[in-house]
Design an enzyme around this catalytic site. Structure first.
Site, mmCIF file in Angstrom:
data_model
loop_
_atom_site.group_PDB
_atom_site.id
_atom_site.type_symbol
_atom_site.label_atom_id
_atom_site.label_comp_id
_atom_site.label_asym_id
_atom_site.label_seq_id
_atom_site.Cartn_x
_atom_site.Cartn_y
_atom_site.Cartn_z
ATOM 1 N N ASP A 61 15.436 12.905 19.696
ATOM 2 C CA ASP A 61 16.767 12.352 19.419
ATOM 3 C C ASP A 61 17.941 13.003 20.167
ATOM 4 O O ASP A 61 17.991 14.220 20.283
ATOM 5 C CB ASP A 61 17.127 12.533 17.940
ATOM 6 C CG ASP A 61 16.016 12.190 16.993
ATOM 7 O OD1 ASP A 61 14.986 11.682 17.441
ATOM 8 O OD2 ASP A 61 16.192 12.451 15.795
HETATM 9 C C1 FRU Z 1 14.100 11.178 14.195
HETATM 10 C C2 FRU Z 1 13.696 12.493 13.588
HETATM 11 C C3 FRU Z 1 14.807 13.007 12.729
HETATM 12 C C4 FRU Z 1 14.578 14.488 12.723
HETATM 13 C C5 FRU Z 1 14.097 14.720 14.125
HETATM 14 C C6 FRU Z 1 13.087 15.819 14.249
HETATM 15 O O1 FRU Z 1 13.444 10.830 15.339
HETATM 16 O O2 FRU Z 1 12.501 12.322 12.876
HETATM 17 O O3 FRU Z 1 14.855 12.437 11.443
HETATM 18 O O4 FRU Z 1 15.751 15.179 12.448
HETATM 19 O O5 FRU Z 1 13.512 13.514 14.568
HETATM 20 O O6 FRU Z 1 12.780 16.083 15.583
#
Ligand code: FRU
Length: 687
Positions: A61
């Site tokens: 992300d």
């Molecule tokens: C979304 C997610 C978030 C989390 C992150 C962990 O893709 O699952 O909810 O904070 O990735 O890498």
């Protein structure tokens, strides 16, 4: 070493830990980039040339998107130690234009067994936090901490007094702790009217967003909750909340964007949104705008199996899970099962989740291009229905961890005329260790699930965790965002090395009143135009003329922008193929009879690294009379298609051969009209 991990000495025992082990070299990998750029920099197979990618290692992300002092900051979920998810930390890059990026050292590394999960960053202009220094506002990062030891997620903050270069974690962390396993991805903004900070954060497994308020970013009070609503078959992650004017009117609306995985409209990870009002405390969705339920679309077809008999007929079972014959609804203590047709269905909850087995069809000869079926139950790989051709699994589908069956479709046209076998599998014993299937049919067009009833901001498979930039100056006025261009279904399997994942191009979001209601629209950020190199323009004509033009101009490449306008037709499938080679192409087009726009990557190149990768993603064509405009960005391993001024977007990864650079219009010879076409070759942002 300090120059490499630029955090305060001693503040991160993690760093000391690796130094103590004499693994100083592995710290080098903690830099997302090398300082100088060798000639072969960013030239690997599939390396995007104008999308953000880390030089090496795993990324997911976007985090902490914030604009400050002439720089767009991009922090991102980053594993400094390898090319798969793990050790999540915040990588960091800055850009003057969201197009040309400079890699910076790791901003927030995992430490003390707490990973740095997704979150946001703001400029604390009024120094409400008291972390400012020398009259300069601090930059504050607000992120979910994830402690694997007890599987807890809680909200933390950190501050920077040097434009995000170095960070100090707040001694009073966590700032919110609910002792929850699924409490993450805080997005913070200053709310002028109520003069306080608002945090939008997700209770992922409950399909809820919570809103908190704070005077100083340290003390937070719960204000309200929103959800469950819209699509809820996956966890809710990475929410965002922002206000936008409705284009061409004096009205304004708030948008609550909620990323969801799995169960998005295209399968796996994707993003939905709600339109409504936010009064500083509560978000209320405009029901008329938000959810006009559109039922599932199920084309007529030839039934392969409807499981209405008292036994499985010619289908053969192994193991126990499938019982002696089709179920009639629930089995034992199962939760209500809904969505199947008639009385019977396949339900492997026979004697509960603990039983295992398979149910295999007789040989079926595939004739039609699509197989449509109802599926529910567990979402794991071990609870699935597979299609086997020549003894090899060529398609697979699972449920969404819900008893409800919903329509699913496979594009199988490349197997037409071949013999195939359906195999329903239950190799799981734990929670959701069962699978529900019904009504397997062959048809000439795909079925569409009722999940389309939610509003989706992208209909492709590769636009997730989208969040917007904070603190873009009022004089600019744009709401800008980007997303992680991948999908949790296969993000860890994509055939790139030494890095995995890219961000989408930056996009400007808006609201437009359409015939369907107020809808989110997206367009490429205008900064993308700085990459335009050679320009070609076609004044319009039929298919043959358009293809002669492409050939005469020798238009090809793996970095292209295309703006194509097609004349509407009543039947036929027409559009443009990109990344075309002798045996492969990414097909972008419109199915005039079904009124859908699509990206078909089933023969786009390397599709074999994960069974959930090949296929076609499509969206209802926006109902704009007399106009079909496709604005397409092609970059090495992706296509982003903006339809009719961004009323639909389809973002898809593809992995073509290095020499698949061709462009070709296609469609029925007699009826296809290209009203106009423009093509630009695009420069690399990395060289
Ligand atoms: C979304 C997610 C978030 C989390 C992150 C962990 O893709 O699952 O909810 O904070 O990735 O890498």
């Amino acid at each position: 070493m300090k120059a490499i991990i630029s955090n305060q000495p001693g503040s991160f025992p993690f760093q000391g830990f690796f130094l103590a082990l004499g693994l100083g070299v592995s710290l080098i990998t903690a830099r997302a980039d090398a300082p100088s750029r060798p000639a072969d920099y960013y030239t690997e197979t599939f390396r995007p040339q104008f999308h953000f990618t880390p030089a090496k290692n795993w990324m997911n992300d976007p985090n902490g998107l914030v604009y400050y002092a002439g720089e767009y900051h991009l922090f991102y979920q980053y594993n400094p130690f390898g090319n798969t998810w793990g050790h999540m930390s915040w990588g960091h890059a800055v850009s003057p234009d969201m197009v040309h990026w400079q890699h910076l050292p790791l901003a927030l590394p995992e430490a003390d067994g707490v990973m740095i999960f997704s979150g946001s960053a703001v400029v604390d202009w009024n120094n409400t936090s008291g972390f400012g220094r020398n009259g300069q506002p601090p930059m504050i990062a607000i992120y979910a901490g994830y402690r694997a030891a007890d599987n807890l997620q809680f909200q933390n903050i950190a501050y920077s007094n040097d434009k995000g270069r170095t960070w100090t974690k707040y001694a009073g962390n966590p700032v919110i702790n609910l002792n929850s396993h699924d409490f993450r991805d805080p997005k913070v903004q200053w709310h002028e009217a109520t003069h306080r900070w608002i945090m939008t954060v997700s209770l992922a497994a409950d399909h809820k967003v919570q809103f908190y308020g704070s005077p100083n970013l340290k003390e937070w009070t719960l204000l309200s909750e929103f959800g469950p609503a819209g699509a809820t078959s996956g966890v809710w992650e990475c929410p965002d909340l922002f206000e936008l004017p409705v284009q061409g009117t004096r009205e304004k609306r708030w948008v609550l964007a909620v990323n969801m995985n799995p169960g998005s409209v295209a399968g796996g990870s994707g993003g939905q949104y709600f339109i409504g009002q936010f009064d500083g405390t509560r978000f209320a969705a405009d029901l008329d705008e938000t959810l006009q339920p559109t039922p599932a679309v199920v084309p007529e077809g030839t039934v392969i199996a409807d499981f209405e008999g008292s036994d499985y007929g010619d289908w053969k079972t192994t193991g126990e899970a499938f019982g002696p014959g089709p179920a009639h609804g629930v089995l034992g203590d199962q939760n209500p099962v809904a969505g199947y047709l008639g009385h019977g269905l396949v339900n492997s909850y026979y004697h509960g989740d603990g039983t295992q087995g398979t149910l295999t069809s007789p040989v079926v000869s595939l004739i039609h291009p699509y197989v449509n079926f109802l599926i529910g139950g567990g979402s794991q790989k071990e609870t699935c229905m597979n299609l086997l051709v020549d003894g090899k699994v060529v398609r697979t589908a699972s449920g969404q961890d819900a008893e409800q069956l919903d329509w699913h479709s496979w594009d199988v046209h490349e197997f037409a005329g071949q013999n195939a076998v359906f195999q329903i599998v239950d190799h799981a014993t734990g929670g959701w260790g069962h699978i529900n299937v019904d009504q397997i049919m062959e048809a000439d067009s795909p079925a569409h699930s009722a999940s389309e009833a939610a509003l989706w901001f992208d209909y492709g498979k590769d636009y997730y965790a989208a969040v917007s930039w904070s603190d873009v100056p009022k004089s600019d006025g744009r709401r800008l965002w980007l997303g992680w261009m991948s999908n949790w279904q296969y993000g860890g399997d994509v055939p790139t090395s030494p890095w995995r994942s890219a961000m989408s191009i930056p996009r400007e979001v808006g609201l437009r009143r359409t015939s369907e209601g107020i809808r989110l629209v997206q367009k490429p950020a205008r900064e993308m135009e700085s990459l335009r190199d050679r320009h070609f323009a076609f004044p319009g004509g039929d298919l043959a003329k358009a293809n002669v033009w492409l050939a005469d101009q020798r238009i090809q490449g793996q970095q292209l922008e295309l703006l194509v306008e097609l004349a509407p037709q009543t039947t036929g499938v027409a559009g443009v193929k990109v990344l075309k080679g002798a045996k492969e192409a990414t097909v972008i087009g419109v199915d005039h009879s079904s009124g859908r726009v699509f990206v078909d990557r089933s023969q786009s190149g390397n599709v074999g690294f994960n069974l959930q990768f090949p296929g076609l993603q499509d969206a209802p064509l926006p109902r704009v009379t007399g106009r079909i405009q496709l604005h397409i960005f092609v970059d090495a391993c992706s296509v982003e298609v903006f339809v009719n001024n961004g009323e639909r977007v389809i973002t898809d990864l593809v992995y073509p051969s290095a020499d698949s650079k061709g462009v070709e219009f296609f469609g029925p010879e007699e009826t296809t009209k290209i009203r106009s076409a423009e093509v630009w070759t695009l420069k690399s942002a990395w060289h």
